[in-house]
Design a protein around this motif. Structure first.
Motif, PDB file in Angstrom:
ATOM      1  N   THR A  62      36.175 -35.787  94.966  1.00  0.00           N
ATOM      2  CA  THR A  62      36.299 -35.320  96.082  1.00  0.00           C
ATOM      3  C   THR A  62      35.313 -35.791  97.242  1.00  0.00           C
ATOM      4  OG1 THR A  62      34.696 -33.487  96.053  1.00  0.00           O
ATOM      5  CG2 THR A  62      37.116 -32.867  95.044  1.00  0.00           C
ATOM      6  N   ASP A  63      35.549 -35.451  98.346  1.00  0.00           N
ATOM      7  CA  ASP A  63      34.508 -35.799  99.361  1.00  0.00           C
ATOM      8  C   ASP A  63      33.544 -34.787  99.874  1.00  0.00           C
ATOM      9  OD1 ASP A  63      35.509 -38.535  99.544  1.00  0.00           O
ATOM     10  OD2 ASP A  63      37.021 -37.986 100.834  1.00  0.00           O
ATOM     11  N   TYR A  64      33.693 -33.646  99.016  1.00  0.00           N
ATOM     12  CA  TYR A  64      32.621 -32.408  99.447  1.00  0.00           C
ATOM     13  C   TYR A  64      31.276 -32.849  99.473  1.00  0.00           C
ATOM     14  CZ  TYR A  64      36.667 -29.288  98.387  1.00  0.00           C
ATOM     15  OH  TYR A  64      37.944 -28.786  98.197  1.00  0.00           O
ATOM     16  N   THR A  65      30.583 -32.029 100.260  1.00  0.00           N
ATOM     17  CA  THR A  65      29.020 -32.461 100.166  1.00  0.00           C
ATOM     18  C   THR A  65      28.548 -31.703  98.993  1.00  0.00           C
ATOM     19  OG1 THR A  65      28.505 -30.646 101.736  1.00  0.00           O
ATOM     20  CG2 THR A  65      28.971 -32.730 102.534  1.00  0.00           C
ATOM     21  N   LEU A  66      27.193 -31.852  98.893  1.00  0.00           N
ATOM     22  CA  LEU A  66      26.457 -31.212  97.835  1.00  0.00           C
ATOM     23  C   LEU A  66      26.277 -29.752  98.133  1.00  0.00           C
ATOM     24  CD1 LEU A  66      23.514 -33.609  97.020  1.00  0.00           C
ATOM     25  CD2 LEU A  66      25.567 -33.388  95.662  1.00  0.00           C
TER      26      LEU A  66
END
Length: 93
Positions: A62-66
């Motif tokens: 995914t492209d979710y941030t930390l």
């Protein structure tokens, strides 16, 4: 095992030993003993490992941030989680 399946299905929630023992209808100390005997890991360590596995999946797929991943999996900020985890480890040593 009921507790392991419950953790697998609810690892994104803030689970406690008290909750897990209530689900299994056994004393939490016996739960830890029996779970460790069966899986060679404590229920809370298994929960953390399950979240870590999911965080690796989210990081790579995914492209979710930390920060977003931490919010999804731990419902709190990473520093707060680290503080609570270290405190819980101190109790077990």
């Amino acid at each position: 095992d009921l507790v392991r399946r419950y953790i697998d299905n609810h690892f994104k929630e803030n689970l406690t030993l008290d909750q897990l023992s209530a689900i299994a209808h056994i004393n939490k100390y016996y739960l830890v003993h029996a779970f460790r005997k069966e899986y060679n890991i404590s229920p809370i360590s298994y929960l953390i490992a399950r979240r870590t596995q999911e965080s690796r999946f989210l990081l790579t797929n995914t492209d979710y941030t930390l920060s977003q991943i931490a919010q999804i999996l731990y419902k709190r900020q990473p520093m707060e989680y680290r503080k609570r985890y270290r405190h819980s480890q101190e109790k077990h040593t």
